[in-house]
Design a protein around this motif. Structure first.
Motif, mmCIF file in Angstrom:
data_model
loop_
_atom_site.group_PDB
_atom_site.id
_atom_site.type_symbol
_atom_site.label_atom_id
_atom_site.label_comp_id
_atom_site.label_asym_id
_atom_site.label_seq_id
_atom_site.Cartn_x
_atom_site.Cartn_y
_atom_site.Cartn_z
ATOM 1 N N GLN A 11 0.321 5.384 -21.823
ATOM 2 C CA GLN A 11 -0.888 5.457 -20.997
ATOM 3 C C GLN A 11 -1.086 4.167 -20.195
ATOM 4 O OE1 GLN A 11 -4.571 5.589 -23.167
ATOM 5 N NE2 GLN A 11 -5.824 5.751 -21.332
ATOM 6 N N ASN A 12 -0.729 3.018 -20.785
ATOM 7 C CA ASN A 12 -0.888 1.757 -20.076
ATOM 8 C C ASN A 12 -0.068 1.749 -18.790
ATOM 9 O OD1 ASN A 12 -2.145 1.262 -22.513
ATOM 10 N ND2 ASN A 12 -1.407 -0.833 -22.676
ATOM 11 N N ALA A 13 1.163 2.243 -18.867
ATOM 12 C CA ALA A 13 2.020 2.283 -17.686
ATOM 13 C C ALA A 13 1.420 3.186 -16.612
ATOM 14 C CB ALA A 13 3.416 2.764 -18.072
ATOM 15 N N GLU A 14 0.817 4.284 -17.038
ATOM 16 C CA GLU A 14 0.202 5.199 -16.085
ATOM 17 C C GLU A 14 -0.961 4.544 -15.355
ATOM 18 O OE1 GLU A 14 -0.759 8.594 -18.419
ATOM 19 O OE2 GLU A 14 1.336 9.108 -18.836
ATOM 20 N N VAL A 15 -1.728 3.719 -16.070
ATOM 21 C CA VAL A 15 -2.837 2.986 -15.448
ATOM 22 C C VAL A 15 -2.292 1.940 -14.481
ATOM 23 C CG1 VAL A 15 -4.715 1.351 -15.875
ATOM 24 C CG2 VAL A 15 -4.452 3.361 -17.347
ATOM 25 N N ILE A 16 -1.292 1.203 -14.927
ATOM 26 C CA ILE A 16 -0.726 0.124 -14.114
ATOM 27 C C ILE A 16 -0.189 0.645 -12.782
ATOM 28 C CG2 ILE A 16 1.232 -1.481 -13.988
ATOM 29 C CD1 ILE A 16 0.764 -2.023 -16.998
ATOM 30 N N ARG A 17 0.394 1.816 -12.786
ATOM 31 C CA ARG A 17 1.046 2.338 -11.580
ATOM 32 C C ARG A 17 0.071 2.547 -10.415
ATOM 33 N NH1 ARG A 17 3.755 5.759 -15.489
ATOM 34 N NH2 ARG A 17 5.867 4.953 -15.888
ATOM 35 N N PHE A 18 -1.205 2.841 -10.707
ATOM 36 C CA PHE A 18 -2.134 3.099 -9.594
ATOM 37 C C PHE A 18 -2.981 1.874 -9.234
ATOM 38 C CE2 PHE A 18 -5.119 4.410 -13.025
ATOM 39 C CZ PHE A 18 -6.258 3.733 -12.630
ATOM 40 N N LEU A 19 -2.753 0.748 -9.907
ATOM 41 C CA LEU A 19 -3.494 -0.470 -9.594
ATOM 42 C C LEU A 19 -2.739 -1.310 -8.560
ATOM 43 C CD1 LEU A 19 -4.626 -1.550 -13.177
ATOM 44 C CD2 LEU A 19 -6.056 -0.542 -11.395
ATOM 45 N N HIS A 20 -3.504 -1.918 -7.661
ATOM 46 C CA HIS A 20 -2.890 -2.757 -6.623
ATOM 47 C C HIS A 20 -3.526 -4.148 -6.554
ATOM 48 C CE1 HIS A 20 -0.629 0.686 -5.152
ATOM 49 N NE2 HIS A 20 -1.754 1.389 -5.197
#
Length: 237
Positions: free
Chosen positions: A21-30
């Motif tokens: 889940q952490n990776a999924e959150v990280i992917r949409f952050l800029h």
């Protein structure tokens, strides 16, 4: 929202300590506030090599940062989702990221802590000490006289309040601190040394101080490795 994103505590495979889940959150952050931009970039690439680092905006927050100046730089980004990354472990715990969290709370922005490793809690879990009453004391004083006085104070608190005392040291001074602990503490006091947690170098031992004094040779392995120290008087046990 402000997402608090844990990272590894050392050279550890990410899948061993962080949920997907952490990776999924990280992917949409800029936008990220990080303790060190170089290591944060490396961490993000470890999470997902497809992340375009050049499209990410980083704000650095560490002991050298003027936080008021940082807030000026960030004045237009609070409406966006922001990630906070520490140098190791959980952000905002013994970490300057707490300043960002406090600002987000002041602004009424939702703060979302993600799951990840905390060397403080993991060392307490493995110590065998009181996990219902404990205190994290951060770094002890550098001045030796002040440090010894603080060690005595923590031992007294552990004894009188039945409270586990947790503290850390800059890794290259681990052996000097260990020497002071063994010289200063009473022989019956319990001391746990938790080093390199979650890494291949992980080493966690709990002994009475009088036992540590007899086997100081084995402690040499903790030099230059992030280490947590814990005290418990074990009074009446």
């Amino acid at each position: 929202m402000v997402y608090l994103i844990p990272c590894t505590l050392g050279d550890t495979p990410i899948n061993n300590v962080l949920p997907q889940q952490n990776a999924e959150v990280i992917r949409f952050l800029h936008i990220f506030v990080v303790e060190n931009i170089r290591t944060a970039r490396r961490f993000l690439k470890q999470v997902d090599r497809s992340i375009d680092i050049d499209k990410i905006t980083f704000y650095e927050l560490n002991q050298h940062t003027d936080f008021k100046e940082l807030l000026l730089q960030m004045k237009d980004v609070w409406k966006e989702d922001i990630g906070v990354i520490s140098e190791a472990g959980c952000p905002a715990v013994a970490d300057p990221g707490a300043l960002v969290v406090a600002e987000a709370q002041r602004r009424g922005i939702r703060v979302v802590p993600l799951v990840g490793p905390s060397s403080i809690l993991m060392s307490l879990m493995a110590s065998g000490f009181n996990g219902q009453n404990f205190a994290f004391n951060g770094y002890l004083p550098i001045d030796r006289n002040e440090r010894i006085a603080k060690i005595k104070q923590l031992e007294k608190r552990a004894d009188s309040e039945r409270q586990t005392q947790i503290f850390i040291e800059t890794p290259y001074r681990n052996l000097a601190l260990m020497d002071d602990l063994c010289r200063t503490l009473q022989g019956a006091t319990m001391l746990c040394v938790a080093s390199g947690i979650t890494t291949d170098a992980e080493w966690i031992r709990t002994k009475r101080v009088e036992e540590w004094r007899k086997g100081m040779k084995e402690i040499e392995k903790i030099q230059k490795i992030p280490t947590i120290f814990l005290l418990d008087s074990q009074k009446g046990k």
